[in-house]
Design a protein around this motif. Structure first.
Motif, PDB file in Angstrom:
ATOM      1  N   LEU A 169       0.824  -1.213   0.000  1.00 28.82           N
ATOM      2  CA  LEU A 169       0.000   0.000   0.000  1.00 28.82           C
ATOM      3  C   LEU A 169       0.856   1.261   0.000  1.00 28.82           C
ATOM      4  CD1 LEU A 169      -3.017  -0.718   2.392  1.00 28.82           C
ATOM      5  CD2 LEU A 169      -3.122  -0.119  -0.038  1.00 28.82           C
TER       6      LEU A 169
ATOM      7  N   ASP B  32       0.505   4.077  -2.868  1.00 30.24           N
ATOM      8  CA  ASP B  32       0.182   5.486  -2.611  1.00 30.24           C
ATOM      9  C   ASP B  32       1.220   6.420  -3.218  1.00 30.24           C
ATOM     10  OD1 ASP B  32      -2.180   4.896  -1.313  1.00 30.24           O
ATOM     11  OD2 ASP B  32      -1.297   4.916   0.688  1.00 30.24           O
TER      12      ASP B  32
ATOM     13  N   ARG C 186      -8.398   4.435  -3.085  1.00 30.01           N
ATOM     14  CA  ARG C 186      -7.310   5.215  -2.484  1.00 30.01           C
ATOM     15  C   ARG C 186      -7.359   6.662  -2.955  1.00 30.01           C
ATOM     16  NH1 ARG C 186      -5.449   2.553   1.805  1.00 30.01           N
ATOM     17  NH2 ARG C 186      -3.432   3.644   1.712  1.00 30.01           N
TER      18      ARG C 186
END
Length: 348
Positions: free
Chosen positions: A59, A63, A345
Protein backbone atom coordinates in the motif's frame (compact mmCIF):
# COMPACT_ATOMS: atom_id res chain seq x y z
CA UNK A 1 24.57 -31.64 6.75
CA UNK A 2 22.23 -32.93 4.03
CA UNK A 3 21.57 -30.49 1.23
CA UNK A 4 17.97 -29.43 0.54
CA UNK A 5 15.82 -30.97 -2.17
CA UNK A 6 16.15 -28.22 -4.79
CA UNK A 7 19.91 -27.94 -4.29
CA UNK A 8 20.14 -31.66 -5.01
CA UNK A 9 17.84 -31.33 -8.03
CA UNK A 10 20.19 -28.66 -9.39
CA UNK A 11 23.22 -30.92 -8.88
CA UNK A 12 21.78 -34.23 -9.98
CA UNK A 13 19.73 -33.12 -13.00
CA UNK A 14 19.44 -30.29 -15.55
CA UNK A 15 16.16 -29.27 -13.91
CA UNK A 16 15.85 -25.86 -12.25
CA UNK A 17 13.40 -24.36 -9.74
CA UNK A 18 11.79 -20.95 -10.28
CA UNK A 19 9.61 -19.26 -7.68
CA UNK A 20 6.22 -17.78 -8.58
CA UNK A 21 4.77 -14.53 -7.19
CA UNK A 22 6.89 -14.50 -4.00
CA UNK A 23 6.83 -12.05 -1.15
CA UNK A 24 10.22 -10.48 -0.43
CA UNK A 25 10.75 -13.00 2.36
CA UNK A 26 9.74 -15.92 0.14
CA UNK A 27 12.16 -14.72 -2.54
CA UNK A 28 14.96 -14.90 0.03
CA UNK A 29 13.86 -18.37 1.12
CA UNK A 30 13.61 -19.56 -2.47
CA UNK A 31 17.08 -18.28 -3.37
CA UNK A 32 18.55 -19.96 -0.30
CA UNK A 33 16.77 -23.19 -1.28
CA UNK A 34 18.20 -23.13 -4.82
CA UNK A 35 15.82 -21.06 -6.96
CA UNK A 36 17.39 -19.86 -10.20
CA UNK A 37 14.61 -17.59 -11.47
CA UNK A 38 11.28 -15.98 -10.69
CA UNK A 39 7.97 -15.22 -12.39
CA UNK A 40 5.57 -12.41 -11.53
CA UNK A 41 2.20 -12.63 -13.24
CA UNK A 42 -0.60 -10.02 -13.40
CA UNK A 43 -2.04 -11.33 -10.11
CA UNK A 44 1.13 -10.39 -8.24
CA UNK A 45 0.21 -6.91 -7.03
CA UNK A 46 -3.27 -7.96 -5.87
CA UNK A 47 -1.78 -10.87 -3.95
CA UNK A 48 0.75 -8.58 -2.28
CA UNK A 49 -1.90 -5.98 -1.37
CA UNK A 50 -3.99 -8.71 0.25
CA UNK A 51 -1.03 -10.44 1.89
CA UNK A 52 -1.03 -10.25 5.72
CA UNK A 53 2.69 -9.49 5.84
CA UNK A 54 3.25 -7.53 2.62
CA UNK A 55 -0.02 -5.56 2.54
CA UNK A 56 1.15 -2.39 4.32
CA UNK A 57 4.41 -2.35 2.33
CA UNK A 58 2.49 -2.72 -0.94
CA UNK A 59 0.00 0.00 0.00
CA UNK A 60 2.86 2.37 0.73
CA UNK A 61 4.31 1.81 -2.74
CA UNK A 62 0.85 2.12 -4.29
CA UNK A 63 0.18 5.49 -2.61
CA UNK A 64 3.53 6.87 -3.79
CA UNK A 65 2.72 5.68 -7.29
CA UNK A 66 -0.72 7.32 -7.25
CA UNK A 67 0.80 10.62 -6.16
CA UNK A 68 2.97 10.62 -9.28
CA UNK A 69 0.78 8.85 -11.88
CA UNK A 70 -2.67 10.34 -12.42
CA UNK A 71 -3.99 7.88 -15.02
CA UNK A 72 -5.35 4.74 -13.31
CA UNK A 73 -4.49 2.34 -16.15
CA UNK A 74 -0.91 3.61 -16.24
CA UNK A 75 -0.76 3.63 -12.43
CA UNK A 76 -1.55 -0.06 -12.02
CA UNK A 77 1.22 -0.97 -14.50
CA UNK A 78 3.70 1.37 -12.82
CA UNK A 79 2.75 -0.02 -9.41
CA UNK A 80 3.54 -3.51 -10.69
CA UNK A 81 6.96 -2.36 -11.89
CA UNK A 82 7.79 -0.76 -8.55
CA UNK A 83 6.72 -3.89 -6.68
CA UNK A 84 8.83 -6.01 -9.02
CA UNK A 85 11.94 -3.92 -8.49
CA UNK A 86 12.67 -5.28 -4.99
CA UNK A 87 12.35 -8.87 -6.24
CA UNK A 88 14.62 -8.13 -9.21
CA UNK A 89 17.29 -6.78 -6.85
CA UNK A 90 17.25 -10.03 -4.88
CA UNK A 91 17.89 -12.10 -8.02
CA UNK A 92 20.39 -9.67 -9.57
CA UNK A 93 23.53 -11.14 -7.88
CA UNK A 94 22.70 -14.57 -9.32
CA UNK A 95 22.07 -12.98 -12.72
CA UNK A 96 25.48 -11.33 -12.64
CA UNK A 97 27.44 -14.25 -11.18
CA UNK A 98 25.94 -16.70 -13.72
CA UNK A 99 26.91 -14.56 -16.70
CA UNK A 100 23.28 -13.63 -17.32
CA UNK A 101 22.23 -17.26 -17.62
CA UNK A 102 20.13 -17.36 -14.44
CA UNK A 103 18.47 -14.93 -12.03
CA UNK A 104 15.81 -13.63 -14.38
CA UNK A 105 12.53 -12.21 -13.09
CA UNK A 106 9.71 -12.25 -15.63
CA UNK A 107 7.01 -9.57 -15.55
CA UNK A 108 3.69 -9.81 -17.41
CA UNK A 109 1.65 -6.68 -18.08
CA UNK A 110 -2.01 -5.69 -18.38
CA UNK A 111 -4.12 -8.81 -19.12
CA UNK A 112 -7.15 -6.69 -20.03
CA UNK A 113 -5.36 -5.10 -22.99
CA UNK A 114 -3.26 -8.07 -24.07
CA UNK A 115 -5.21 -8.39 -27.32
CA UNK A 116 -3.37 -5.23 -28.45
CA UNK A 117 0.13 -6.07 -29.67
CA UNK A 118 1.30 -2.46 -29.37
CA UNK A 119 0.31 -2.37 -25.69
CA UNK A 120 2.30 -5.57 -25.16
CA UNK A 121 5.34 -4.02 -26.88
CA UNK A 122 5.11 -0.76 -24.97
CA UNK A 123 4.73 -2.47 -21.60
CA UNK A 124 7.60 -4.84 -22.30
CA UNK A 125 9.89 -1.93 -23.11
CA UNK A 126 8.91 -0.18 -19.89
CA UNK A 127 9.28 -3.35 -17.84
CA UNK A 128 12.80 -3.89 -19.15
CA UNK A 129 13.81 -0.58 -17.56
CA UNK A 130 13.12 -1.96 -14.07
CA UNK A 131 16.35 -3.98 -13.86
CA UNK A 132 18.89 -5.71 -16.13
CA UNK A 133 17.52 -9.13 -15.18
CA UNK A 134 13.92 -8.50 -16.24
CA UNK A 135 12.44 -11.04 -18.62
CA UNK A 136 9.26 -9.93 -20.38
CA UNK A 137 6.36 -12.34 -19.96
CA UNK A 138 4.32 -12.31 -23.18
CA UNK A 139 1.08 -14.24 -23.88
CA UNK A 140 1.51 -16.65 -26.77
CA UNK A 141 -1.64 -15.55 -28.62
CA UNK A 142 -1.94 -13.99 -32.08
CA UNK A 143 -1.30 -10.53 -30.60
CA UNK A 144 1.60 -11.87 -28.55
CA UNK A 145 3.19 -13.48 -31.60
CA UNK A 146 2.89 -10.18 -33.44
CA UNK A 147 4.53 -8.35 -30.53
CA UNK A 148 7.39 -10.87 -30.51
CA UNK A 149 8.15 -9.95 -34.13
CA UNK A 150 9.34 -6.62 -32.69
CA UNK A 151 10.62 -7.63 -29.25
CA UNK A 152 12.87 -10.56 -30.17
CA UNK A 153 14.94 -8.54 -32.69
CA UNK A 154 15.34 -5.94 -29.92
CA UNK A 155 17.20 -8.62 -27.91
CA UNK A 156 14.41 -8.79 -25.33
CA UNK A 157 14.54 -11.77 -22.95
CA UNK A 158 11.13 -13.45 -23.30
CA UNK A 159 9.00 -15.79 -21.23
CA UNK A 160 6.23 -16.78 -23.66
CA UNK A 161 3.30 -17.75 -21.47
CA UNK A 162 -0.31 -18.93 -21.71
CA UNK A 163 0.88 -21.92 -23.73
CA UNK A 164 -1.39 -24.94 -23.47
CA UNK A 165 -1.29 -26.40 -26.98
CA UNK A 166 1.66 -28.07 -28.68
CA UNK A 167 1.02 -25.87 -31.70
CA UNK A 168 1.62 -22.71 -29.67
CA UNK A 169 5.11 -23.87 -28.71
CA UNK A 170 5.89 -24.91 -32.28
CA UNK A 171 4.77 -21.49 -33.57
CA UNK A 172 7.13 -19.83 -31.10
CA UNK A 173 10.04 -22.07 -32.10
CA UNK A 174 9.47 -21.42 -35.80
CA UNK A 175 9.17 -17.68 -35.20
CA UNK A 176 12.43 -17.58 -33.24
CA UNK A 177 14.33 -19.54 -35.88
CA UNK A 178 13.03 -17.17 -38.56
CA UNK A 179 13.91 -14.00 -36.63
CA UNK A 180 17.30 -14.98 -35.22
CA UNK A 181 19.96 -16.24 -37.66
CA UNK A 182 22.07 -19.22 -36.59
CA UNK A 183 25.25 -18.15 -34.86
CA UNK A 184 23.94 -14.73 -33.94
CA UNK A 185 23.86 -13.67 -30.29
CA UNK A 186 20.37 -14.53 -29.20
CA UNK A 187 18.02 -13.26 -26.50
CA UNK A 188 16.95 -15.79 -23.89
CA UNK A 189 13.50 -17.09 -24.82
CA UNK A 190 11.49 -19.53 -22.75
CA UNK A 191 8.14 -21.15 -23.51
CA UNK A 192 5.86 -21.74 -20.51
CA UNK A 193 3.57 -24.72 -20.80
CA UNK A 194 0.93 -24.41 -18.08
CA UNK A 195 0.19 -28.04 -17.23
CA UNK A 196 -1.53 -27.49 -13.88
CA UNK A 197 -4.10 -25.00 -15.18
CA UNK A 198 -4.69 -27.29 -18.16
CA UNK A 199 -5.51 -30.06 -15.67
CA UNK A 200 -7.87 -27.70 -13.81
CA UNK A 201 -9.67 -26.84 -17.04
CA UNK A 202 -10.04 -30.47 -18.08
CA UNK A 203 -11.14 -31.42 -14.56
CA UNK A 204 -13.88 -28.79 -14.73
CA UNK A 205 -14.99 -30.19 -18.09
CA UNK A 206 -15.16 -33.71 -16.64
CA UNK A 207 -17.34 -32.55 -13.73
CA UNK A 208 -19.64 -30.37 -15.80
CA UNK A 209 -20.19 -33.03 -18.45
CA UNK A 210 -20.04 -36.06 -16.15
CA UNK A 211 -17.33 -37.67 -18.22
CA UNK A 212 -16.51 -41.23 -17.18
CA UNK A 213 -12.72 -41.15 -16.95
CA UNK A 214 -10.36 -42.39 -14.24
CA UNK A 215 -8.63 -39.69 -12.15
CA UNK A 216 -5.36 -41.53 -12.83
CA UNK A 217 -5.67 -40.68 -16.52
CA UNK A 218 -6.83 -37.14 -15.96
CA UNK A 219 -3.79 -36.43 -13.78
CA UNK A 220 -1.51 -37.23 -16.72
CA UNK A 221 -3.14 -34.91 -19.27
CA UNK A 222 -1.30 -31.61 -18.82
CA UNK A 223 2.08 -33.25 -18.35
CA UNK A 224 1.52 -35.45 -21.42
CA UNK A 225 1.26 -32.30 -23.53
CA UNK A 226 4.30 -30.81 -21.76
CA UNK A 227 6.38 -33.88 -22.55
CA UNK A 228 5.30 -33.98 -26.19
CA UNK A 229 6.07 -30.29 -26.73
CA UNK A 230 9.42 -30.59 -24.93
CA UNK A 231 10.43 -33.51 -27.17
CA UNK A 232 9.39 -31.70 -30.35
CA UNK A 233 11.41 -28.61 -29.40
CA UNK A 234 14.49 -30.72 -28.69
CA UNK A 235 14.14 -32.87 -31.82
CA UNK A 236 13.76 -29.87 -34.12
CA UNK A 237 16.52 -27.87 -32.46
CA UNK A 238 14.46 -24.80 -31.64
CA UNK A 239 16.61 -22.43 -29.58
CA UNK A 240 13.99 -21.90 -26.90
CA UNK A 241 13.89 -23.28 -23.36
CA UNK A 242 11.13 -24.91 -21.35
CA UNK A 243 9.37 -23.49 -18.29
CA UNK A 244 6.75 -25.61 -16.56
CA UNK A 245 4.09 -23.37 -15.07
CA UNK A 246 0.74 -23.41 -13.34
CA UNK A 247 1.68 -26.16 -10.87
CA UNK A 248 -1.26 -27.32 -8.78
CA UNK A 249 0.28 -30.47 -7.28
CA UNK A 250 3.82 -31.38 -6.29
CA UNK A 251 3.89 -33.91 -9.14
CA UNK A 252 3.79 -31.00 -11.58
CA UNK A 253 7.38 -30.51 -10.41
CA UNK A 254 8.58 -34.03 -9.68
CA UNK A 255 7.28 -35.55 -12.92
CA UNK A 256 9.43 -33.14 -14.95
CA UNK A 257 12.66 -33.70 -13.02
CA UNK A 258 15.43 -34.87 -15.34
CA UNK A 259 14.43 -32.62 -18.21
CA UNK A 260 16.35 -29.53 -19.27
CA UNK A 261 13.53 -27.48 -17.78
CA UNK A 262 12.76 -24.67 -15.38
CA UNK A 263 9.68 -25.28 -13.24
CA UNK A 264 7.81 -22.41 -11.63
CA UNK A 265 6.02 -23.14 -8.36
CA UNK A 266 4.54 -21.19 -5.45
CA UNK A 267 6.46 -21.13 -2.20
CA UNK A 268 3.54 -22.02 0.05
CA UNK A 269 1.79 -25.23 -0.80
CA UNK A 270 4.34 -26.53 -3.29
CA UNK A 271 7.98 -25.54 -2.73
CA UNK A 272 7.67 -25.79 1.05
CA UNK A 273 5.98 -29.22 0.74
CA UNK A 274 8.72 -30.51 -1.56
CA UNK A 275 11.39 -29.29 0.85
CA UNK A 276 9.59 -30.94 3.75
CA UNK A 277 9.08 -34.24 1.90
CA UNK A 278 12.75 -34.20 0.88
CA UNK A 279 12.24 -37.11 -1.48
CA UNK A 280 15.03 -38.65 -3.57
CA UNK A 281 15.87 -36.89 -6.82
CA UNK A 282 14.59 -39.24 -9.52
CA UNK A 283 14.46 -38.51 -13.26
CA UNK A 284 10.84 -38.87 -14.39
CA UNK A 285 10.63 -36.46 -17.34
CA UNK A 286 11.17 -39.19 -19.91
CA UNK A 287 8.71 -41.73 -18.55
CA UNK A 288 6.45 -42.57 -21.50
CA UNK A 289 2.72 -41.96 -21.33
CA UNK A 290 1.00 -45.18 -22.48
CA UNK A 291 -0.73 -45.01 -25.85
CA UNK A 292 -4.02 -46.17 -24.34
CA UNK A 293 -3.94 -43.24 -21.92
CA UNK A 294 -3.42 -40.75 -24.75
CA UNK A 295 -6.15 -42.33 -26.85
CA UNK A 296 -8.72 -42.26 -24.07
CA UNK A 297 -7.86 -38.66 -23.18
CA UNK A 298 -8.25 -37.61 -26.83
CA UNK A 299 -11.50 -39.52 -27.18
CA UNK A 300 -13.19 -38.20 -24.04
CA UNK A 301 -11.70 -34.70 -23.71
CA UNK A 302 -11.94 -32.63 -26.92
CA UNK A 303 -9.72 -29.83 -25.65
CA UNK A 304 -7.00 -32.31 -24.73
CA UNK A 305 -6.96 -33.46 -28.34
CA UNK A 306 -6.79 -29.84 -29.50
CA UNK A 307 -3.78 -29.22 -27.28
CA UNK A 308 -2.01 -32.53 -27.88
CA UNK A 309 -2.24 -32.73 -31.66
CA UNK A 310 0.16 -30.59 -33.64
CA UNK A 311 -1.89 -28.23 -35.81
CA UNK A 312 -4.89 -28.95 -33.59
CA UNK A 313 -5.50 -25.22 -33.32
CA UNK A 314 -4.60 -22.02 -35.20
CA UNK A 315 -2.97 -18.85 -33.88
CA UNK A 316 -6.22 -16.94 -34.36
CA UNK A 317 -7.91 -19.40 -31.99
CA UNK A 318 -5.33 -19.28 -29.20
CA UNK A 319 -6.90 -16.42 -27.27
CA UNK A 320 -10.28 -18.18 -27.10
CA UNK A 321 -8.91 -21.64 -26.32
CA UNK A 322 -10.64 -22.76 -23.11
CA UNK A 323 -7.60 -23.17 -20.81
CA UNK A 324 -6.12 -19.89 -22.07
CA UNK A 325 -9.36 -18.11 -21.17
CA UNK A 326 -9.43 -19.76 -17.74
CA UNK A 327 -5.84 -18.76 -17.01
CA UNK A 328 -6.25 -15.19 -18.23
CA UNK A 329 -9.55 -14.72 -16.37
CA UNK A 330 -7.77 -15.03 -13.02
CA UNK A 331 -5.30 -12.35 -14.12
CA UNK A 332 -8.06 -10.02 -15.30
CA UNK A 333 -9.90 -10.45 -12.00
CA UNK A 334 -6.79 -9.54 -10.00
CA UNK A 335 -5.89 -6.60 -12.26
CA UNK A 336 -9.41 -5.19 -11.95
CA UNK A 337 -9.25 -5.60 -8.17
CA UNK A 338 -6.12 -3.43 -8.07
CA UNK A 339 -7.88 -0.85 -10.24
CA UNK A 340 -10.73 -0.84 -7.70
CA UNK A 341 -8.29 -0.33 -4.85
CA UNK A 342 -6.71 2.54 -6.77
CA UNK A 343 -10.08 4.24 -7.14
CA UNK A 344 -10.72 3.78 -3.40
CA UNK A 345 -7.31 5.22 -2.48
CA UNK A 346 -7.82 8.25 -4.70
CA UNK A 347 -11.07 9.08 -2.89
CA UNK A 348 -9.30 9.24 0.48
Amino acid sequence: MKEGYFIRVNKLSPTKFWINNPTRAEADLALAAGATGCTLNPSYTQKMLDHPEEGSYALGILDKTLAQVKDDVKAVAEFQRRMAEAICRKFLPLFESSGREMGYVSIQGDPILEHDSQVIIDEARENRKVAPNVCCKIPLTASGLKALETLIPEDTPINATEIFAVTQGVDLGELYERLVPKGKKTPKVWYSHIAGIYDDFLGNYVKENRVDIAPDLLAQAGLAVSRKLYNIVKERGYRIAFIGGGARQTYHFTELVGGDVNITINWKGTADKLLEADQPVVWRMFNPVPDQVIEELKKKLPDFKVGYEEKGITAEEYEEFGPVELFRSSFVKSWKRVLEIIKERRKN
